[in-house]
Motif scaffolding. Structure first.
Motif, mmCIF file in Angstrom:
data_model
loop_
_atom_site.group_PDB
_atom_site.id
_atom_site.type_symbol
_atom_site.label_atom_id
_atom_site.label_comp_id
_atom_site.label_asym_id
_atom_site.label_seq_id
_atom_site.Cartn_x
_atom_site.Cartn_y
_atom_site.Cartn_z
ATOM 1 N N MET A 1 135.512 44.423 -2.046
ATOM 2 C CA MET A 1 136.465 45.517 -2.020
ATOM 3 C C MET A 1 137.113 45.639 -3.388
ATOM 4 S SD MET A 1 138.662 45.503 1.516
ATOM 5 C CE MET A 1 138.883 43.751 1.513
ATOM 6 N N HIS A 2 137.478 46.865 -3.689
ATOM 7 C CA HIS A 2 138.175 47.172 -4.924
ATOM 8 C C HIS A 2 139.438 47.957 -4.610
ATOM 9 C CE1 HIS A 2 133.964 46.540 -6.171
ATOM 10 N NE2 HIS A 2 134.540 45.952 -7.212
ATOM 11 N N TRP A 3 140.294 48.126 -5.612
ATOM 12 C CA TRP A 3 141.549 48.845 -5.407
ATOM 13 C C TRP A 3 141.334 50.239 -4.843
ATOM 14 C CZ3 TRP A 3 145.620 46.062 -5.013
ATOM 15 C CH2 TRP A 3 145.801 44.928 -5.779
ATOM 16 N N THR A 4 140.203 50.846 -5.144
ATOM 17 C CA THR A 4 139.946 52.206 -4.673
ATOM 18 C C THR A 4 139.518 52.266 -3.207
ATOM 19 O OG1 THR A 4 137.712 52.032 -5.571
ATOM 20 C CG2 THR A 4 139.376 53.094 -6.962
ATOM 21 N N ASP A 5 139.269 51.126 -2.594
ATOM 22 C CA ASP A 5 138.874 51.062 -1.179
ATOM 23 C C ASP A 5 140.122 51.023 -0.293
ATOM 24 O OD1 ASP A 5 136.111 50.966 -1.851
ATOM 25 O OD2 ASP A 5 136.290 48.819 -2.238
ATOM 26 N N ILE A 6 140.930 52.045 -0.429
ATOM 27 C CA ILE A 6 142.256 52.097 0.207
ATOM 28 C C ILE A 6 142.182 51.878 1.717
ATOM 29 C CG2 ILE A 6 144.280 53.569 0.614
ATOM 30 C CD1 ILE A 6 143.956 52.773 -2.339
ATOM 31 N N ASN A 7 141.321 52.610 2.407
ATOM 32 C CA ASN A 7 141.257 52.509 3.871
ATOM 33 C C ASN A 7 140.733 51.154 4.322
ATOM 34 O OD1 ASN A 7 142.317 55.076 4.427
ATOM 35 N ND2 ASN A 7 140.339 56.019 4.056
ATOM 36 N N ASP A 8 139.739 50.620 3.628
ATOM 37 C CA ASP A 8 139.225 49.293 3.983
ATOM 38 C C ASP A 8 140.299 48.229 3.803
ATOM 39 O OD1 ASP A 8 136.735 50.368 4.558
ATOM 40 O OD2 ASP A 8 135.942 49.976 2.545
ATOM 41 N N ILE A 9 141.053 48.346 2.725
ATOM 42 C CA ILE A 9 142.147 47.401 2.482
ATOM 43 C C ILE A 9 143.190 47.512 3.589
ATOM 44 C CG2 ILE A 9 144.102 46.884 0.956
ATOM 45 C CD1 ILE A 9 142.239 47.663 -1.404
ATOM 46 N N ALA A 10 143.540 48.734 3.976
ATOM 47 C CA ALA A 10 144.544 48.937 5.028
ATOM 48 C C ALA A 10 144.086 48.321 6.349
ATOM 49 C CB ALA A 10 144.824 50.424 5.198
ATOM 50 N N ILE A 11 142.823 48.482 6.679
ATOM 51 C CA ILE A 11 142.286 47.900 7.911
ATOM 52 C C ILE A 11 142.365 46.380 7.856
ATOM 53 C CG2 ILE A 11 140.161 47.551 9.247
ATOM 54 C CD1 ILE A 11 139.450 50.508 8.450
ATOM 55 N N GLU A 12 141.940 45.813 6.740
ATOM 56 C CA GLU A 12 141.974 44.354 6.578
ATOM 57 C C GLU A 12 143.405 43.824 6.661
ATOM 58 O OE1 GLU A 12 139.441 42.112 6.293
ATOM 59 O OE2 GLU A 12 138.042 43.755 6.653
ATOM 60 N N LEU A 13 144.343 44.513 6.041
ATOM 61 C CA LEU A 13 145.742 44.079 6.087
ATOM 62 C C LEU A 13 146.303 44.154 7.498
ATOM 63 C CD1 LEU A 13 147.138 45.682 2.820
ATOM 64 C CD2 LEU A 13 146.877 43.239 3.284
ATOM 65 N N SER A 14 145.978 45.219 8.219
ATOM 66 C CA SER A 14 146.500 45.357 9.587
ATOM 67 C C SER A 14 145.939 44.270 10.499
ATOM 68 C CB SER A 14 146.214 46.742 10.143
ATOM 69 O OG SER A 14 144.840 46.934 10.375
ATOM 70 N N GLU A 15 144.711 43.850 10.235
ATOM 71 C CA GLU A 15 144.118 42.763 11.028
ATOM 72 C C GLU A 15 144.669 41.401 10.614
ATOM 73 O OE1 GLU A 15 139.891 43.277 10.597
ATOM 74 O OE2 GLU A 15 139.876 45.064 11.875
ATOM 75 N N ILE A 51 148.634 53.207 -6.323
ATOM 76 C CA ILE A 51 147.621 52.576 -5.463
ATOM 77 C C ILE A 51 148.301 51.830 -4.323
ATOM 78 C CG2 ILE A 51 145.889 50.743 -5.365
ATOM 79 C CD1 ILE A 51 144.985 51.615 -8.149
ATOM 80 N N LEU A 52 149.366 51.104 -4.629
ATOM 81 C CA LEU A 52 150.078 50.368 -3.582
ATOM 82 C C LEU A 52 150.713 51.322 -2.569
ATOM 83 C CD1 LEU A 52 151.677 47.573 -5.764
ATOM 84 C CD2 LEU A 52 149.756 47.329 -4.169
ATOM 85 N N GLU A 53 151.229 52.442 -3.038
ATOM 86 C CA GLU A 53 151.778 53.448 -2.117
ATOM 87 C C GLU A 53 150.683 53.995 -1.205
ATOM 88 O OE1 GLU A 53 153.528 56.309 -4.735
ATOM 89 O OE2 GLU A 53 155.431 55.234 -4.860
#
Length: 64
Positions: A1-15, A51-53
């Motif tokens: 994953m990279h910083w531009t993978d916003i939705n993937d990061i959000a899913i991983e964080l929620s899990e 990006i963080l927002e």
């Protein structure tokens, strides 16, 4: 994953942090949590407030 993978990061964080309200998290902690995600492999210096927002907004949307 990279910083531009916003939705993937959000899913991983929620899990990884199911009981956390993303609005209560400061950006320093959010950045550190993203960097700690398994599979995240990007330059820590390529992250800015916008990006963080976007990650925070996607995480909130993921919870809804």
């Amino acid at each position: 994953m990279h910083w531009t993978d916003i939705n993937d990061i959000a899913i991983e964080l929620s899990e990884a942090h199911p009981n956390v309200d993303p609005l209560s998290l400061n950006f320093v902690d959010l950045r550190n949590w993203v960097l700690a995600l398994p599979g995240f492999d990007d330059d820590p210096e390529h992250c800015g407030e916008k990006i963080l927002e976007a990650i925070q907004a996607a995480w909130i949307e993921e919870l809804d």
